[in-house]
Design an enzyme around this catalytic site. Structure first.
Site, short mmCIF file in Angstrom:
data_model
loop_
_atom_site.label_atom_id
_atom_site.label_comp_id
_atom_site.label_asym_id
_atom_site.label_seq_id
_atom_site.Cartn_x
_atom_site.Cartn_y
_atom_site.Cartn_z
N ASP A 236 0.82 -1.23 0.00
CA ASP A 236 0.00 0.00 0.00
C ASP A 236 0.85 1.27 0.00
O ASP A 236 0.44 2.29 0.55
CB ASP A 236 -0.96 0.03 1.20
CG ASP A 236 -1.81 -1.22 1.26
OD1 ASP A 236 -2.22 -1.69 0.20
OD2 ASP A 236 -2.04 -1.73 2.38
N LYS B 260 2.14 2.04 -5.02
CA LYS B 260 2.89 1.50 -6.17
C LYS B 260 2.12 1.66 -7.46
O LYS B 260 2.71 1.93 -8.51
CB LYS B 260 3.19 0.00 -5.95
CG LYS B 260 4.16 -0.28 -4.84
CD LYS B 260 4.46 -1.76 -4.72
CE LYS B 260 3.29 -2.58 -4.28
NZ LYS B 260 2.80 -2.30 -2.92
N ASN C 132 -4.77 -10.64 -3.89
CA ASN C 132 -4.65 -9.98 -2.57
C ASN C 132 -4.18 -8.54 -2.76
O ASN C 132 -4.43 -7.68 -1.93
CB ASN C 132 -3.67 -10.75 -1.66
CG ASN C 132 -2.35 -11.10 -2.33
OD1 ASN C 132 -2.18 -10.92 -3.53
ND2 ASN C 132 -1.42 -11.62 -1.56
N GLY D 257 -3.98 -4.77 -4.55
CA GLY D 257 -4.93 -3.84 -5.17
C GLY D 257 -4.18 -2.59 -5.57
O GLY D 257 -3.72 -1.86 -4.71
N HIS D 258 -4.00 -2.39 -6.86
CA HIS D 258 -3.28 -1.21 -7.33
C HIS D 258 -4.27 -0.17 -7.85
O HIS D 258 -5.03 -0.44 -8.78
CB HIS D 258 -2.30 -1.60 -8.45
CG HIS D 258 -1.12 -2.37 -7.94
ND1 HIS D 258 -0.26 -3.06 -8.75
CD2 HIS D 258 -0.66 -2.54 -6.69
CE1 HIS D 258 0.67 -3.63 -8.01
NE2 HIS D 258 0.45 -3.33 -6.75
N GLN E 162 2.43 -6.13 -2.92
CA GLN E 162 2.73 -6.12 -1.48
C GLN E 162 4.03 -5.32 -1.22
O GLN E 162 4.32 -4.39 -1.95
CB GLN E 162 2.80 -7.53 -0.89
CG GLN E 162 1.44 -8.24 -0.85
CD GLN E 162 1.09 -8.96 -2.13
OE1 GLN E 162 1.92 -9.62 -2.74
NE2 GLN E 162 -0.14 -8.86 -2.57
N PRO F 159 -9.60 -0.53 7.47
CA PRO F 159 -8.78 0.64 7.82
C PRO F 159 -7.33 0.22 8.01
O PRO F 159 -7.06 -0.85 8.57
CB PRO F 159 -9.37 1.13 9.16
CG PRO F 159 -10.37 0.12 9.58
CD PRO F 159 -10.58 -0.87 8.48
N GLY G 46 0.15 13.39 -5.04
CA GLY G 46 -1.28 13.20 -5.25
C GLY G 46 -1.49 12.03 -6.16
O GLY G 46 -0.55 11.53 -6.78
P1 IMP Z 1 -2.56 -12.81 2.23
O1 IMP Z 1 -1.59 -12.33 1.23
O2 IMP Z 1 -4.01 -12.61 1.82
O3 IMP Z 1 -2.29 -14.22 2.66
O4 IMP Z 1 -2.39 -11.91 3.55
C1 IMP Z 1 -1.21 -11.98 4.35
C2 IMP Z 1 -0.88 -10.60 4.91
O5 IMP Z 1 -0.47 -9.76 3.85
C3 IMP Z 1 -2.04 -9.89 5.59
O6 IMP Z 1 -1.53 -9.10 6.64
C4 IMP Z 1 -2.58 -8.99 4.50
O7 IMP Z 1 -3.27 -7.86 5.01
C5 IMP Z 1 -1.28 -8.59 3.82
N1 IMP Z 1 -1.44 -8.22 2.42
C6 IMP Z 1 -1.59 -9.04 1.36
N2 IMP Z 1 -1.66 -8.35 0.22
C7 IMP Z 1 -1.52 -7.05 0.54
C8 IMP Z 1 -1.45 -5.85 -0.23
O8 IMP Z 1 -1.52 -5.84 -1.46
N3 IMP Z 1 -1.28 -4.70 0.49
C9 IMP Z 1 -1.15 -4.69 1.83
N4 IMP Z 1 -1.20 -5.79 2.58
C10 IMP Z 1 -1.38 -6.96 1.95
#
Ligand code: IMP
Length: 427
Positions: free
Chosen positions: A13, A16, A38, A40-41, A223, A303, A414
């Site tokens: 987050d 990127k 997992n 989200g861009h 990530q 959050p 921004g």
């Molecule tokens: P998982 O990747 O869904 O198995 O989650 C494992 C950990 O990585 C958790 O703490 C998620 O909140 C975190 N996580 C996974 N993908 C992201 C991302 O794209 N941004 C921020 N945190 C992430």
């Protein structure tokens, strides 16, 4: 542009999506090499806002080609939904989006096992996953029990899936969870594959030919290094290599074809999910960062936990990923603060340490050592030249560079593409 790996240098987050979008201008190919939906861009193009989870954001640039590499785990139904969303807004994928036949597939049973695995854990052991089935899909990959995109287009697929589902249903029953229906999963997967099959290929020769022809590549990390399965806050991590090494293993483009690593850093720190976070704030400053920075997860809407900038984490990214330069994002979020803090080291059990300890319990005991700096308390909106930034903002950036060990080359003020400052290389 040289072949560039872009990584998140904190807990994901970092913004990127926008930096990838800006750097894509100079790349011929955008390659995603790890993670799944997992991630989200968020990308803003003009008045439009896109949230992409699996499709590289290069798809929003006409003429750029995108690859979902072998290191990604991919939910075919979710991918089709995303592709349709992109196409509905006027972007084509044919001849532009290529999916590795080696990429592992996330099935509904992976999502159920993800949720169930979390629910069965003691509170302190819960990871707070995105529940997208990522961990169980990578577990199957490592256990040599996974199915890959190439398997889905082979005539043997229905029989192999049936046997996998029998096995997974036994595991789900043992956990007291509902089981899954073979016919339902087969039908949904086949429907998705009607769209995806023409995009599936061996992306390794494709990328190699492109590199040989002199095309340039941008490897978009998902990530961040603190969620990397090896170098993050294990076990509170994701299940892939989110650091720069993942770009090579997850694409088949070898390390000696990579030229530069850009680390994306937010001007403060956030984290979603569980696990230690030394500079986390539980006070009005933390609330303010969340409110002004609109810190809610792009994938789950949760959050985000917020805190001050942590240079120990940034140095960890420099060491483990070889960061050459930073893209510093969301500096504008700090505009209203009277005083800013930068963590330069930790105190652990009465000792000063300057690195991230591997043991998560030790990290949880670390207290940050802060330096304080005056804020600039004026809006940075609309500033397009570095020299026009308030002097206090320039000093804050210079201090971040000094304590983190890499220069800030790109500055984001921004979400829009035009809210970006590129700095000239300095001696
Ligand atoms: P998982 O990747 O869904 O198995 O989650 C494992 C950990 O990585 C958790 O703490 C998620 O909140 C975190 N996580 C996974 N993908 C992201 C991302 O794209 N941004 C921020 N945190 C992430």
């Amino acid at each position: 542009m040289p072949n560039t790996i872009l990584i998140g240098a904190q807990w994901g987050d970092e913004g990127k999506g926008k930096i990838i979008d800006v750097l894509t201008e100079g790349a011929d190919w955008v390659v995603r090499a790890q993670g799944g939906n997992n991630a989200g861009h968020t990308v803003e193009v003009g008045e439009e806002r896109f949230v992409l989870h699996l499709v590289p954001s290069g798809i929003l640039h006409d003429g750029k080609r995108c690859v979902i590499g072998n290191g990604v785990v991919l939910d075919p139904v979710a991918l089709v939904e995303e592709i349709r969303g992109v196409m509905d807004r006027g972007f084509s994928v044919e001849g532009r989006l290529f999916i590795s036949d080696r990429a592992h597939v996330v099935f509904p049973y992976h999502r159920m096992l993800d949720a169930q695995g979390e629910a069965c854990k003691a509170k302190d052991d819960q990871i707070g996953t995105t529940q997208r089935g990522i961990g169980p899909a990578y577990s199957d990959k490592a256990a040599r029990f996974g199915l890959r995109m190439g398997d889905l287009i082979d005539p043997s697929f229905p029989e192999v899936l049936r046997s996998r589902i029998e096995d997974k249903n036994r595991a789900l029953s043992a956990l007291g969870a509902p089981t899954v229906e073979f016919a339902e999963i087969l039908a949904a997967t086949q429907e998705a594959m009607a769209v995806l099959a023409p995009l599936v290929c061996d992306t390794v020769p494709l990328l190699h030919d492109a590199v040989r022809a002199g095309d340039t590549m941008l490897f978009e990390g998902a990530q961040g290094i603190m969620l990397d399965i090896d170098f993050g806050t294990y076990p509170f991590v994701t299940s892939s290599n989110a650091g720069s090494g993942g770009a090579a293993t997850g694409s088949g483009v070898p390390p000696n074809r990579m030229d530069r690593v850009v680390g994306v850093l937010k001007a403060y720190t956030t984290r979603v999910g569980e696990g230690p976070f030394p500079t986390e704030l539980f006070d009005a400053d933390g609330e303010e960062l969340r409110r002004v920075g609109r810190e809610f997860g792009a994938t789950t809407g949760r959050p985000r936990r917020c805190g001050w900038f942590d240079a120990v984490v940034a140095r960890h990214a420099v060491m483990t990923c070889g960061v050459d330069e930073w893209a510093l994002t969301k500096l504008d979020v700090l505009d209203g603060f009277e005083t800013l803090k930068i963590c330069t080291a930790y105190e652990l059990d009465g000792r000063l340490i300057d690195h991230v300890p591997a043991n998560v319990r030790q990290l949880a005991r670390c207290t940050p050592i802060y330096e304080e700096m005056p804020g600039w308390q004026t809006s940075t909106q609309g500033i397009t030249r570095y020299e026009e930034l308030p002097a206090a903002a320039q000093r804050y950036i210079a201090r971040l560079e000094a304590v983190s060990g890499a220069p800030v080359a790109i500055l984001s003020l921004g979400p829009r593409r035009d809210e970006t400052i590129f700095r000239e290389p300095r001696a």
